[in-house]
Write an enzyme that holds these catalytic residues in place. Structure first.
Site, mmCIF file in Angstrom:
data_model
loop_
_atom_site.group_PDB
_atom_site.id
_atom_site.type_symbol
_atom_site.label_atom_id
_atom_site.label_comp_id
_atom_site.label_asym_id
_atom_site.label_seq_id
_atom_site.Cartn_x
_atom_site.Cartn_y
_atom_site.Cartn_z
ATOM 1 N N HIS A 137 25.846 3.207 -40.466
ATOM 2 C CA HIS A 137 25.834 2.276 -41.800
ATOM 3 C C HIS A 137 24.828 2.233 -42.674
ATOM 4 C CE1 HIS A 137 26.351 -1.870 -43.114
ATOM 5 N NE2 HIS A 137 25.353 -2.217 -43.148
ATOM 6 N N ASP A 154 23.896 0.975 -46.189
ATOM 7 C CA ASP A 154 23.859 -0.131 -47.293
ATOM 8 C C ASP A 154 23.911 0.750 -48.710
ATOM 9 O OD1 ASP A 154 24.069 -2.468 -45.676
ATOM 10 O OD2 ASP A 154 22.071 -1.839 -45.106
ATOM 11 N N ASP A 205 28.637 -5.468 -40.908
ATOM 12 C CA ASP A 205 27.502 -6.278 -41.362
ATOM 13 C C ASP A 205 27.398 -7.350 -42.067
ATOM 14 O OD1 ASP A 205 24.817 -6.612 -40.918
ATOM 15 O OD2 ASP A 205 24.366 -5.163 -42.795
ATOM 16 N N HIS A 251 27.575 -5.979 -49.434
ATOM 17 C CA HIS A 251 26.987 -7.296 -48.844
ATOM 18 C C HIS A 251 25.344 -7.499 -48.948
ATOM 19 C CE1 HIS A 251 26.996 -3.805 -45.571
ATOM 20 N NE2 HIS A 251 25.958 -4.483 -45.199
HETATM 21 ZN ZN LIG Z 1 24.190 -3.678 -44.116
#
Ligand SMILES: [Zn+2]
Length: 972
Positions: free
Chosen positions: A46, A48, A170, A408
Site C-alpha cells: 500500500h 500512499d 485505506d 486519500h
Molecule cells: Zn493510505
C-alpha cells in the site's frame, strides 16, 4: 522526460477503443479445490501518494529518516522476485507511481513487467492515478483520476492493463458515487479496508463481509468485499523487513527451528478469518504500507507457508492469488449474497470508537485550491478540444496534478504540512501551465493577446495585481457550459475603473468596499480598497466573450449610483423598526435584526420565512482523545456560539447589496444579494483562529429555520445525488450511541433540508463536513485549528500557519431558500457554475478602447438541452475526442427537467462527425465491458445488465442523473 513522454503520446495516438474486454485479470489463477478451505494469499503493497513525505520522496525513497518507503525499489524488487519463481503473484495499485517507474526504467525490465501482466502473475488493481479519498473529491475529479490512470495502463499494456477489481483499502469511508462509478467503469468488484466498526462487527458475526451493493436506488450494483484486517496480514505474520515477526525457520539442522509453531499460527488465523466469510475461500492480505522494498523477505516466507501447510493440512489449499482470482473462484460457486441498497459507508468509526469526520473539513484552503484547479482543468480540456494549439504534454501535466490531489491523504487534508505544501506546488505549476495553454488558444482564435493571461487566483481576498496596477486590461470569460450564461465579475482595483462590452457600450459596475477584515489578512499585498462588481451577461455556450476595462477618466465623475453617498450609513440606522429589509424588486429579500445584527428572515414570493445564520465553534481538548486531522471529537461543552451581536454595515449598489458583519476579530462575513437572484451569498472569513484561551477550535456556521425536518437532512455524494441522512440513526449494522461527531457527513457541493412547504439548500465552494444537530438547521464546519495529533500516524497537530500566524480561510456559501418545486433547478444550475463554470482570465493591454476588438464566440453548432451538461470534451488525437454528457437532474427532482432527454452529439461540433462509439465511464473500454460484468445472485435478485432502447448515435438519450461517455471520431 520529453523523449519518454513521446513514447506515451505516440502510442496513445494510435490507441483506439476495441470491442475486446480484457480477461487478463482472470488469467494465471492457481487451481482452487472446493472440497477444501482455499486460502488466497494476496501479496500487495500500500503506497500512499504522499503522506508523511511527498509523493516523490516516497517514489525515490528519500528522507528515510523521516518515514520509510521507496516505491521504485518496491517495484524493482517485486519484478525480481516474480522472475525468481513463477508460482508467485502480486498486485499493484496507484498508477501514479507506476508511471514514474515506467519512465525511469529500461526496456528489459519493462518487457518483464509486460510478460508478468499478460500471464496474470502481476495484476493491476483499481488503476486510478491514486487511491482516492471518497468523501471530499468532486465526481469529476474521481472520474478524471481513474480515466487518466487507466489510460496510461492501457497505453503501455494494452487491454491487459485494464483492471477489473477496484481496491479502496485505506480510504476512510466509502461513497455511493464512487461505488456507482466503479460499476460504470466495468469493475467486477470493489474491496475495502475500513468500514464503521459496528457495521464491521455485525457483518463479521453474520458472515456478511461480502455483499452486493447498490449504492443508489435504481442504480448499478457492484460486488463489495470488506477485508478482515484492514489490509494488513494476520497478527504475528508480517514478513516485511520493516516488521518484527519471526520468519519461518524450517531447517531442523539450524538453530531456532519454528516451522510447526509458525505454520499452526498461520492456520489458526486463516480459519478465524475464513469464519467471517460465506464460502470456503478467504483472502489473506499479505502486505502493508510500503512493504516489499525487499520483496524476498515476504515471498520466501510465503513460499514456505504454502509448501508446509499444503503438505500438512489436507483440508486446506493455500495458494498465491489475487483479488480477481479470488473473485472468480467465489463467483463460480453461484452463491446468493446479502445486499446493501441506497446507502453509503459514512461516517467511518474506527475500532477505538473515534469518528473520522474531521477530515471532511481539514485543510480548508487546500480543498479550495483543488476545487479551483479542477475547474480550470475542466475548462482547459474543452479549450484544447476547440483549438489547434492542443498540446497533450501540457494537458497531461495539469491532469496529473489534479489527479494526485485526489489521493486519500491529499484532498483529505491528512498529511504532514510539508506534504500539503507539495500538493499545492504541483497545483500551482498546473495552474501556471494552464494560463499558457489558454493564452495560446485565445491567440489561435484570432485574439490579440499582448501578455500572458492571469487568473488572479487571489481575487477571493480581493487582490489582483494586474487589475490594480494596469491602466488598461482585457477580461476574457470562457464558458465551458453548453448554455449561454451570465457571470458576476468582481475586480479589485486601486484607481477607479470602467468596463466596456464595446467601444460605445459601457458596462454598469457597482463599487463595493473591501471589508477591513479582508484588508487585514496576513500576507495580502494589495492596494485595492474597493471592488468593481458587474454582470458579464450573455457569455456564449461553449465559447467566450471579452470585456475591456480601463481607468476612469480622472476628469469624469462616476455616476451618482456609484458614489459612496449611496451607501447605507450605519450611524444613521433606519429607525424606528428593529428590522432592516434588504433586496431588490425581484428575487429573494433578507431581513436583518438591527438589534442583534443577525440575518433573521428571508422573504420569498412575498412570504416571510425564519432563517437565522450565525457562527460558533467546538472546542478541542489537549488529550489524545481530542480531534485531529482525521477525527472530530469535540469537548463536552458542545457548540459554543460566537457573540450573537455582530457589528455590521450595509452597502447598497444598483445591482448588489452587501451586509458586512464582524463577529470576532477572527470571524467576519459579507452577506450579498444580487439583483434578480434567488440565492443569498455568504462570504465567510475565519482566522487566524484565536488560541489565546489555549483551546483548539473547529469553527462552524449554522443556518436555522423553522422547517419541520424530524432529524432528516441530505448531503450530496461527491457533488451528485443527495443521500438521505437521519440524525442519530445507525442503521441495521450499527449501535453506538449518537454524538455530535457521529452525525457529521461529507459535503462536496451541497446539503439540504426541507419540509412540505419549502427547501433550504446550501452550496459550498469546497468539501466540508456538515450536520443537522438541531431540527430545521444545517451546520457546516468551515475551518479547524487543532493543538494535538489524533494518533493516526501523521504525528503533527493540524495547526496550519502562514505568514507566521494561524491560517486564514475565506469561502462562499450560496444559500437558496425556495419553494420545493424550484429547489432542484436553482441548485443544479448553480452547482454546475461553481464547480465546472466559467473561467475568467485577465491580460493587460496597450490598446485603446477604440483599437480593441470585442469578441463573442460560441463553438457549439447547435443547441444542447438545458438539463444536459457537456461534462468532458477532451481531445485524444487530431481526429478524436472523448465526450461525456451528463443529465444534471435526479429522478423526480424537477417537474420539467427530470425527464429522459435526447441529445444530438453532432450539434456539439462544427467539424463533421464520422462515427461515435460508447465507452465505459473512464473512457478506456468498450461499453460492452461494463455490460458484460460478472453476474451475481443476491437477496431474491440477480445483478442484471442495463438495457436501454436507444437511438442511433449521434442521437443519444440520457436518463435523469445519467453520465454517458463516448469517443467521437471526426472526418479528417
Ligand atoms: Zn493510505
Amino acid at each position: 522526460m520529453e523523449l519518454l513522454w513521446g513514447v506515451f503520446t505516440a502510442s496513445y495516438l494510435v490507441t483506439t477503443v476495441r470491442a475486446a474486454c480484457s480477461d487478463c485479470a482472470y488469467r494465471g489463477c492457481h487451481k482452487v479445490d472446493n472440497s477444501k478451505l482455499n486460502i488466497h494469499l494476496i501479496a500487495h503493497t500500500h503506497d500512499d501518494a504522499g503522506w508523511l513525505k511527498t509523493v516523490d520522496q516516497y517514489y525515490y525513497g528519500g528522507t528515510q529518516n523521516q518515514a520509510a518507503g521507496g516505491v521504485q525499489y518496491i517495484i524493482d524488487s517485486v519484478i525480481g522476485e516474480l522472475d525468481a519463481d513463477e508460482n508467485r503473484r502480486f498486485i499493484l495499485a496507484e498508477t501514479g507511481f507506476l508511471w514514474r517507474w515506467w519512465n525511469d526504467r529500461g526496456e528489459h525490465v519493462r518487457h518483464k513487467m509486460r510478460k508478468f501482466l499478460e500471464s496474470g502473475r502481476l495484476q493491476l488493481v483499481a488503476g486510478g492515478w491514486v487511491m482516492s479519498d471518497e468523501a471530499t473529491p468532486h465526481y469529476t475529479m474521481l472520474i478524471d483520476h481513474m480515466s487518466l490512470g487507466i489510460r496510461f495502463l492501457k497505453d503501455i499494456f494494452g487491454d491487459c492493463g485494464i483492471p477489473k477489481i477496484a481496491w479502496q483499502i485505506d480510504p476512510f469511508g466509502h461513497s455511493s458515487e464512487q461505488g456507482e462509478q466503479f460499476a460504470k467503469m466495468g469493475f467486477d468488484a470493489v474491496f475495502f479496508g475500513r468500514i464503521n466498526q459496528d457495521e464491521y462487527l455485525t457483518r463479521r458475526d453474520k458472515r456478511e463481509m461480502e455483499m452486493i451493493w447498490r449504492p443508489y436506488k435504481d442504480g448499478s450494483t457492484i460486488f463489495t468485499g470488506v477485508l478482515y484486517n484492514l489490509y494488513q496480514p494476520p497478527d504475528g505474520l508480517c514478513f516485511d523487513v520493516s516488521c518484527h515477526d519471526e520468519p519461518i525457520m524450517d531447517n531442523p539442522r539450524l538453530h531456532g527451528y519454528n516451522m510447526e509453531r509458525r505454520i499452526a499460527s498461520f492456520v489458526n488465523s486463516a480459519r478465524t478469518w475464513a469464519d467471517a466469510y460465506q464460502t470456503n475461500h478467504v483472502q489473506l492480505t499479505m502486505g502493508g504500507d510500503f512493504h516489499y522494498m525487499v520483496a524476498s523477505s515476504w515471498f520466501v516466507n510465503l513460499d514456505k507457508i504454502i509448501k508446509h501447510v499444503n503438505e500438512r493440512y489436507p483440508d486446506l489449499n493455500v495458494i498465491y492469488s489475487t483479488p480477481a482470482c479470488y473473485l472468480k473462484a467465489i463467483n463460480d460457486l453461484n452463491t446468493t449474497w446479502p445486499a446493501k441498497e441506497n446507502e453509503d459507508f459514512f461516517p467511518y468509526c474506527s475500532y477505538e470508537r473515534k469518528f473520522w469526520t474531521g477530515y471532511y473539513t481539514s485543510r480548508a484552503n487546500l480543498k479550495y485550491y483543488i476545487a479551483r484547479a479542477n475547474n480550470i482543468l475542466q475548462v482547459i480540456k474543452k479549450v484544447g478540444a476547440y483549438s489547434n494549439t492542443w498540446n497533450s504534454f501540457d494537458e497531461f501535466e495539469v491532469e496529473r496534478a489534479v489527479a494526485l490531489a485526489q489521493h486519500h491523504d491529499a484532498i483529505a487534508g491528512t498529511q504532514r504540512q510539508h506534504v500539503a505544501n507539495d500538493y499545492a506546488l504541483y497545483l500551482h505549476e498546473a495552474v501556471h501551465r494552464s494560463k499558457d495553454m489558454l493564452t495560446k488558444a485565445y491567440r489561435s482564435w484570432g485574439e490579440v493577446i499582448e501578455s500572458r493571461h492571469s487568473f488572479c487566483m487571489l481575487r477571493n481576498i480581493s487582490e489582483c495585481h494586474i487589475t490594480e496596477r494596469n491602466r488598461k486590461f482585457v477580461l476574457y470569460v470562457f464558458n465551458p457550459l453548453p448554455t449561454e450564461t451570465n457571470f458576476t465579475i468582481r475586480i479589485p482595483y486601486h484607481h477607479p475603473i470602467q468596463a466596456y462590452e464595446s467601444s460605445n457600450l459601457m458596462v454598469y459596475g457597482d463599487i463595493m468596499p473591501v471589508p477591513p477584515s479582508v484588508m487585514a489578512i496576513p500576507g495580502r499585498h494589495s492596494l485595492a480598497k474597493s471592488e468593481y462588481v458587474f454582470q458579464a451577461n450573455g457569455i456564449p455556450a461553449m465559447g467566450f466573450k471579452s470585456f475591456y476595462v480601463q481607468h476612469q477618466n480622472p476628469t469624469g465623475s462616476p455616476t451618482a449610483d456609484q458614489t459612496s453617498d449611496d451607501y447605507y450609513n450605519p450611524e444613521l440606522p433606519e429607525l424606528p423598526t428593529t428590522e432592516l429589509t434588504l433586496g431588490f424588486d425581484s428575487g429573494i429579500q433578507i431581513v436583518i435584526n438591527t438589534t442583534t445584527g443577525l440575518l433573521q428572515y428571508v422573504i420569498m414570493d412575498e412570504a416571510t420565512w425564519y432563517l437565522e445564520q450565525s457562527f460558533g465553534y467546538y472546542e478541542g481538548t489537549n488529550r489524545w482523545t481530542s480531534s485531529g486531522a482525521y477525527t472530530f471529537s469535540p469537548s463536552q461543552r458542545g457548540l459554543i456560539r460566537l457573540p450573537k451581536n455582530p457589528t455590521y454595515t450595509v452597502h447598497r449598489g444598483q445591482n448588489v447589496i452587501e451586509v458586512h458583519q464582524v463577529f470576532e476579530s477572527w470571524v467576519s462575513q459579507v452577506i450579498r444579494l444580487y439583483r434578480g437572484q434567488q440565492s443569498i451569498e455568504f462570504e465567510w472569513l475565519v482566522g487566524p483562529i484565536n488560541l489565546h484561551d489555549t483551546a483548539a477550535k473547529e469553527v462552524i456556521t449554522i443556518y436555522k429555520t423553522h422547517l419541520v425536518t424530524n432529524g432528516i437532512f441530505y448531503t450530496d455524494s461527491n457533488g451528485r445525488k443527495f443521500m438521505k441522512r437521519r440524525r442519530d440513526y445507525r442503521g441495521k449494522q450499527r449501535n453506538h450511541s449518537p454524538r455530535i461527531e457521529s452525525n457529521y457527513y461529507p459535503v462536496t457541493t451541497a446539503a439540504r433540508i426541507h419540509d412540505d412547504r419549502a427547501t433550504l439548500t446550501v452550496l459550498t465552494d469546497r468539501a466540508q463536513g456538515a450536520s443537522s444537530n438541531v431540527d430545521g438547521s444545517l451546520e457546516f464546519m468551515l475551518q479547524r485549528r487543532l493543538l494535538v495529533d489524533d494518533n493516526k500516524g501523521v504525528t503533527e497537530p493540524l495547526d496550519e500557519k502562514s505568514f507566521g500566524v494561524g491560517i486564514v480561510t475565506r469561502g462562499i456559501h450560496i444559500v437558496q431558500f425556495t419553494t420545493n418545486s424550484d429547489a432542484a433547478y436553482l441548485h443544479r444550475t448553480r452547482s454546475l457554475a461553481i464547480t465546472q463554470g466559467p473561467l475568467l482570465s485577465i491580460s493587460p493591454t496597450s490598446r485603446t478602447i477604440n483599437q480593441w476588438q470585442p469578441a463573442s464566440t460560441s463553438f457549439l453548432k447547435g443547441p444542447v438541452p438545458e438539463n444536459i451538461n457537456v461534462m468532458t470534451l477532451q481531445k485524444l488525437s487530431p481526429t478524436t475526442v472523448l465526450l461525456r454528457l451528463e443529465h444534471i437532474y435526479d429522478v423526480d427532482e424537477d417537474p420539467q427537467y427530470s425527464v429522459p432527454t435526447e441529445v444530438n452529439i453532432s450539434a456539439l461540433f462544427s467539424r463533421r462527425v464520422k462515427s461515435v462509439k460508447e465507452v465505459t465511464l473512464d473512457g478506456n473500454s468498450d461499453r460492452d465491458c461494463e455490460l458484460g460484468r460478472l453476474v451475481w445472485s443476491f437477496a431474491g435478485n440477480t445483478t442484471r445488465t442495463d438495457k436501454r432502447t436507444d437511438l442511433v448515435p449521434p442521437l443519444v438519450v440520457l436518463e435523469p442523473m445519467e453520465i454517458r461517455t463516448f469517443v467521437v471520431y471526426y472526418f479528417p
